[in-house]
Motif scaffolding. Sequence first.
Motif, PDB file in Angstrom:
ATOM      1  N   GLY A 186     -47.970  33.636  38.905  1.00  0.00           N
ATOM      2  CA  GLY A 186     -49.201  34.273  39.286  1.00  0.00           C
ATOM      3  C   GLY A 186     -49.314  35.697  38.860  1.00  0.00           C
ATOM      4  N   GLU A 187     -47.991  36.282  38.585  1.00  0.00           N
ATOM      5  CA  GLU A 187     -48.089  37.572  38.107  1.00  0.00           C
ATOM      6  C   GLU A 187     -48.771  37.585  36.394  1.00  0.00           C
ATOM      7  OE1 GLU A 187     -47.484  40.321  40.233  1.00  0.00           O
ATOM      8  OE2 GLU A 187     -46.903  38.693  41.814  1.00  0.00           O
ATOM      9  N   ALA A 189     -50.450  35.356  35.100  1.00  0.00           N
ATOM     10  CA  ALA A 189     -52.088  34.769  35.232  1.00  0.00           C
ATOM     11  C   ALA A 189     -52.680  36.232  35.520  1.00  0.00           C
ATOM     12  CB  ALA A 189     -52.306  33.637  36.523  1.00  0.00           C
ATOM     13  N   GLU A 190     -52.478  37.127  36.055  1.00  0.00           N
ATOM     14  CA  GLU A 190     -52.941  38.155  36.699  1.00  0.00           C
ATOM     15  C   GLU A 190     -53.224  39.180  35.625  1.00  0.00           C
ATOM     16  OE1 GLU A 190     -52.467  40.668  40.486  1.00  0.00           O
ATOM     17  OE2 GLU A 190     -51.073  41.286  39.260  1.00  0.00           O
ATOM     18  N   THR A 217     -56.064  37.757  33.640  1.00  0.00           N
ATOM     19  CA  THR A 217     -57.251  37.816  34.227  1.00  0.00           C
ATOM     20  C   THR A 217     -57.698  39.363  33.834  1.00  0.00           C
ATOM     21  OG1 THR A 217     -56.732  36.378  36.123  1.00  0.00           O
ATOM     22  CG2 THR A 217     -58.415  37.909  36.480  1.00  0.00           C
ATOM     23  N   LEU A 218     -56.701  40.239  34.082  1.00  0.00           N
ATOM     24  CA  LEU A 218     -57.027  41.749  33.910  1.00  0.00           C
ATOM     25  C   LEU A 218     -57.304  41.987  32.329  1.00  0.00           C
ATOM     26  CD1 LEU A 218     -54.444  43.474  35.998  1.00  0.00           C
ATOM     27  CD2 LEU A 218     -56.986  43.629  36.680  1.00  0.00           C
ATOM     28  N   GLU A 276     -40.786  44.925  41.119  1.00  0.00           N
ATOM     29  CA  GLU A 276     -42.139  45.245  41.567  1.00  0.00           C
ATOM     30  C   GLU A 276     -42.590  46.152  40.729  1.00  0.00           C
ATOM     31  OE1 GLU A 276     -44.785  43.656  43.837  1.00  0.00           O
ATOM     32  OE2 GLU A 276     -42.730  43.140  44.163  1.00  0.00           O
ATOM     33  N   ASN A 277     -41.848  47.303  40.350  1.00  0.00           N
ATOM     34  CA  ASN A 277     -42.334  48.343  39.732  1.00  0.00           C
ATOM     35  C   ASN A 277     -41.891  49.071  38.278  1.00  0.00           C
ATOM     36  OD1 ASN A 277     -43.731  49.452  42.331  1.00  0.00           O
ATOM     37  ND2 ASN A 277     -41.765  49.228  43.338  1.00  0.00           N
ATOM     38  N   LYS A 290     -49.671  46.046  32.727  1.00  0.00           N
ATOM     39  CA  LYS A 290     -50.714  46.067  33.680  1.00  0.00           C
ATOM     40  C   LYS A 290     -51.111  47.405  33.898  1.00  0.00           C
ATOM     41  CE  LYS A 290     -51.247  44.667  38.606  1.00  0.00           C
ATOM     42  NZ  LYS A 290     -50.838  43.952  39.736  1.00  0.00           N
ATOM     43  N   THR A 303     -55.220  48.494  33.294  1.00  0.00           N
ATOM     44  CA  THR A 303     -55.954  48.992  34.389  1.00  0.00           C
ATOM     45  C   THR A 303     -56.380  50.276  33.757  1.00  0.00           C
ATOM     46  OG1 THR A 303     -54.279  48.051  36.051  1.00  0.00           O
ATOM     47  CG2 THR A 303     -56.076  49.549  36.705  1.00  0.00           C
ATOM     48  N   LEU A 304     -55.861  51.103  33.206  1.00  0.00           N
ATOM     49  CA  LEU A 304     -56.324  52.395  32.814  1.00  0.00           C
ATOM     50  C   LEU A 304     -57.482  52.134  31.638  1.00  0.00           C
ATOM     51  CD1 LEU A 304     -56.251  55.531  32.433  1.00  0.00           C
ATOM     52  CD2 LEU A 304     -54.437  55.402  30.794  1.00  0.00           C
ATOM     53  N   LEU A 364     -59.220  49.714  31.458  1.00  0.00           N
ATOM     54  CA  LEU A 364     -60.515  48.893  32.222  1.00  0.00           C
ATOM     55  C   LEU A 364     -61.215  50.164  32.748  1.00  0.00           C
ATOM     56  CD1 LEU A 364     -59.023  45.670  33.885  1.00  0.00           C
ATOM     57  CD2 LEU A 364     -60.881  45.833  31.983  1.00  0.00           C
ATOM     58  N   LYS A 365     -60.409  51.286  33.453  1.00  0.00           N
ATOM     59  CA  LYS A 365     -60.979  52.036  34.036  1.00  0.00           C
ATOM     60  C   LYS A 365     -61.842  53.157  33.412  1.00  0.00           C
ATOM     61  CE  LYS A 365     -61.019  53.435  38.649  1.00  0.00           C
ATOM     62  NZ  LYS A 365     -62.089  52.289  39.582  1.00  0.00           N
ATOM     63  N   MET A 372     -65.001  51.580  31.945  1.00  0.00           N
ATOM     64  CA  MET A 372     -66.137  51.107  32.594  1.00  0.00           C
ATOM     65  C   MET A 372     -67.242  52.050  32.445  1.00  0.00           C
ATOM     66  SD  MET A 372     -64.487  50.565  36.249  1.00  0.00           S
ATOM     67  CE  MET A 372     -63.497  49.072  36.765  1.00  0.00           C
ATOM     68  N   LEU A 389     -54.413  51.896  39.732  1.00  0.00           N
ATOM     69  CA  LEU A 389     -54.169  53.166  38.723  1.00  0.00           C
ATOM     70  C   LEU A 389     -53.759  54.300  39.789  1.00  0.00           C
ATOM     71  CD1 LEU A 389     -54.001  53.372  35.709  1.00  0.00           C
ATOM     72  CD2 LEU A 389     -56.383  54.361  35.976  1.00  0.00           C
ATOM     73  N   PHE A 448     -60.189  35.938  40.059  1.00  0.00           N
ATOM     74  CA  PHE A 448     -59.227  35.068  39.423  1.00  0.00           C
ATOM     75  C   PHE A 448     -59.678  33.747  38.712  1.00  0.00           C
ATOM     76  CE2 PHE A 448     -54.882  36.202  41.464  1.00  0.00           C
ATOM     77  CZ  PHE A 448     -54.299  36.275  39.805  1.00  0.00           C
ATOM     78  N   SER A 468     -50.508  30.289  44.588  1.00  0.00           N
ATOM     79  CA  SER A 468     -50.545  30.588  43.143  1.00  0.00           C
ATOM     80  C   SER A 468     -50.603  32.097  42.715  1.00  0.00           C
ATOM     81  CB  SER A 468     -51.123  29.766  42.419  1.00  0.00           C
ATOM     82  OG  SER A 468     -52.297  30.169  42.638  1.00  0.00           O
ATOM     83  N   SER A 524     -50.750  36.339  42.914  1.00  0.00           N
ATOM     84  CA  SER A 524     -49.903  37.502  42.562  1.00  0.00           C
ATOM     85  C   SER A 524     -49.785  38.276  44.214  1.00  0.00           C
ATOM     86  CB  SER A 524     -50.111  38.494  41.535  1.00  0.00           C
ATOM     87  OG  SER A 524     -51.558  38.995  41.847  1.00  0.00           O
TER      88      SER A 524
END
Lengths: 409, 231
Positions: free
Chosen positions: A22-23, A25-26, A29-30, A387-388, A396, A400-401, A403-404, A407, B16, B134, B150, B152
Motif C-alpha cells: 500500500g505504501e 502504491a501510494e 500515485t503521488l 513510519e518516519n 514521499k 509532496t514538496l 507537488l506543493k 501547484m 509536508l 488512489f 490495500s 497505506s
Amino acid sequence: MSTIQIPSRIPLDDYSSVIGAGEVAELRTLANPLVGRAVTMINSTAVGGGVAEILNRLVPLAEELGINIRWEVMTGGEDFFEVTKAFHNALHGAPYHPQPSHFEIFRAYTEKNAKRLRLDSEFTVIHDPQPAGLISYRPQNSNHWIWRCHIDLSHPNPAVWNFLDTYVPHYDAAIFSSPEFAKQLPIPQYLFHPAIDPLSEKNRDLPPEFILDVLARYGIDHLRPILTQISRFDRLKDPVGVIRAYRIVRRYFDCQLVLAGGSASDDPEGAAVLKEAQVAAEGDPDIKLLELPAWAPLEVNALQRASTIVIQKSLREGFGLTVSEALWKKKPVVASAVGGIPTQIIHNHTGLLAHSVEGTAYQVRFLLSHPEIAGRLAERGHQHVKENFLITQNLKRYLTLFLKLGMPS
Amino acid sequence: MNSAETPFEFFTVAYLTRIGNQSAGNLEELLAGLEQCSDASIFHHTFQTLSSHHFLTEGFSNDFAQWALAEANRDALAEQFAALDIRDYTSIAALRADLCRVLRDFIAAFPQFTRQEALDRFYFCESLEVTAPFALQAATLNEFRDGVASISHASFHFHFVTSRLRLQLRTNDFSHWLADSLGLTSLADTINRIDIYTNTLDTARSKMLRLVDRERRKHEHDSDPQPNSAR
C-alpha cells in the motif's frame, strides 16, 4: 560538476516487503503528476557522508517513478574544500575567523561550477552550504530552487552565517532536519528527517553465522551482554564518557563495551581522541576499540545486530542516524538528548534518554535488569523508524514538496 | 449483496511539515502560541502527530501532552491535554479552544509554573496536505474490504480520523459511506467506535476488517438457499 551514475539499484517493489504494498502504491500515485518533470540534486561529494548515502538511494527510486532526475556533484580544488570544511565546522559553532580571500575562493568556484552545469530544471535541490551560491546563477525562467541544509544551524559562527545569508533568502524554500536548526528566514522552511535505507548493506538482515563470524574476528564474546556505540572517534561523540558509563555498569553486570568507528589514521583529531579512549580503556580486555575500514557497512550492521544495548552518548549531534540504524534492528537504545536524537528517541516510548555519564549508566543498568521493557522499547523504536525515518518516507516528502511547489498558485 | 450508487473513492494523502516562526520555552509562551498559531499548526500537533506516532498506544496522545510531560515536567497538565480526544472535534477552532482552556485552567491553578523554563522548547509546525485519488473505488462491501486492506497508513488515517474535519460530523468516511450508501448502519456505528488511541493504525484496520468480514458472512448466510425450501 559531474553527473553521478548509480550502478547498484534496488527496485522500488523490493520495499513492499518492508513497508507494505500500500505504501509503495501510494508513492506511485503521488509521483504520477511529476512523471517526466525535471529535478536536479546538487551536492559536493559522490561518496562518503550521509548526503551521498541518501542520494545514492533516493535518485534511482525517483527515476523509477518516472521523474527526470539528475544528481550533480560540485567540483573544486583543495582550496575550495578547505574553505567549505572550515565553513561547515563554523556553522556547527566551531570558532573560525574567515578571511576575505576565503569568501573569494567560495565565489570563484561557485562561478566555475555554474558555467559547467545546466541549472534549468523545474526543481533544483541544493544540498548544504558548499553549492549554496549557485542560486546567484539561477536562470530567469527556472522554476523552483530549494536549499536542503543537513547541518545544525542553531549556533552558527555569525560571520559565516551572515555570508551564507546573502544567498539563502533567494531560494523558494529551505529544508532542515529539525525545527531547532531552522533560522528566521523570509522563505518557507520545511522539516525533512534524514533517512536510512532498510535494504542497504548497513541495515538489511544478516545471517546469524555472519554476525558470529564478525564477533569472533574482533574477539567479542556473544554469550555476555554487549554495549555498543558506533561513531567516529570525535570528542563530540564522547567515547571517553561512554567508557566511564560502562565502568559504572560493570559494577553490576558482567558486560562488554564495543566502540567502533572509521579509521582515525588520516584525521589528526580523530587519532588524538582514539588515543584518549585507549588510555581510558587501559587494563580492561572487555573494552574493544575498533577502527573499521572507511566503509564497512556489513561489519557495522553485524555489530549493531549483536548488541544487547546501543548507546549514543553524543555531546552534540546533527541528527544521529546511527540511532535510527539501531532502532531499525530492534535494539534498545540509550542516547543523549541532543540534536535530532529526541526526535528518534521518545523517552520511555522508543528508547531512553540521558543527560550525563551517570544517567547513561543508570539507563543501561535499568534495561539490562528489565529485558522485557528493553524489548518493548526496541519494538516501538523499530515502528517509529518504519513510519518516519526510512528512505521511502524521505522520497514521499520530496514528492509532496515538488507537488506543493509545482501547484498553480 | 447491495451495490452502492455512489462508490467509495479511496484517496491517499501526504503531509509536508512546515516549520513555523513560533516556539515556546514555558507555559505562558505555549499559551500565546496556542492562541495565535494557524489551524494547520493545531492540526499538525494533534491529528497528524497521532498518525505518525500511531504505534505508541500507551500514553501518547498529542505533541502538547508529550511536551508538557517530557520537557515541562508537568504531569497533571500532560494528562489534561492527553484526555482531549480528537474524535470529539469536528472543527479545529473547537479543539484549539479546549487546548487553551486546559492550559489557562492549569496556569490559574499553578501560577508558580507559568514561567518555569522547560528542558527543551516547543516548536510550532504546520501540516500542509496534498491529496490524490488512489484509482481505487468500491461499490460493494467486498470491494470495500479489498480497498481498505490495500491502502497505506496515511490513507487509512485520512479516511478514518481526519475525515471528521471534512465531514463536520462525528463519524468517519468509512462509516459514513457504509451507512449512507449501503444502509449498514450498525456496522458503521461499530466501526466508528474503534479506539484510535489504544490501537495502532494496523490493529484498528484489522478490527475493522474483521467487522466487515462478519457482516459479509452474515449476508452470505442470509442469501444461502434454506435446506427446506430447496426440496
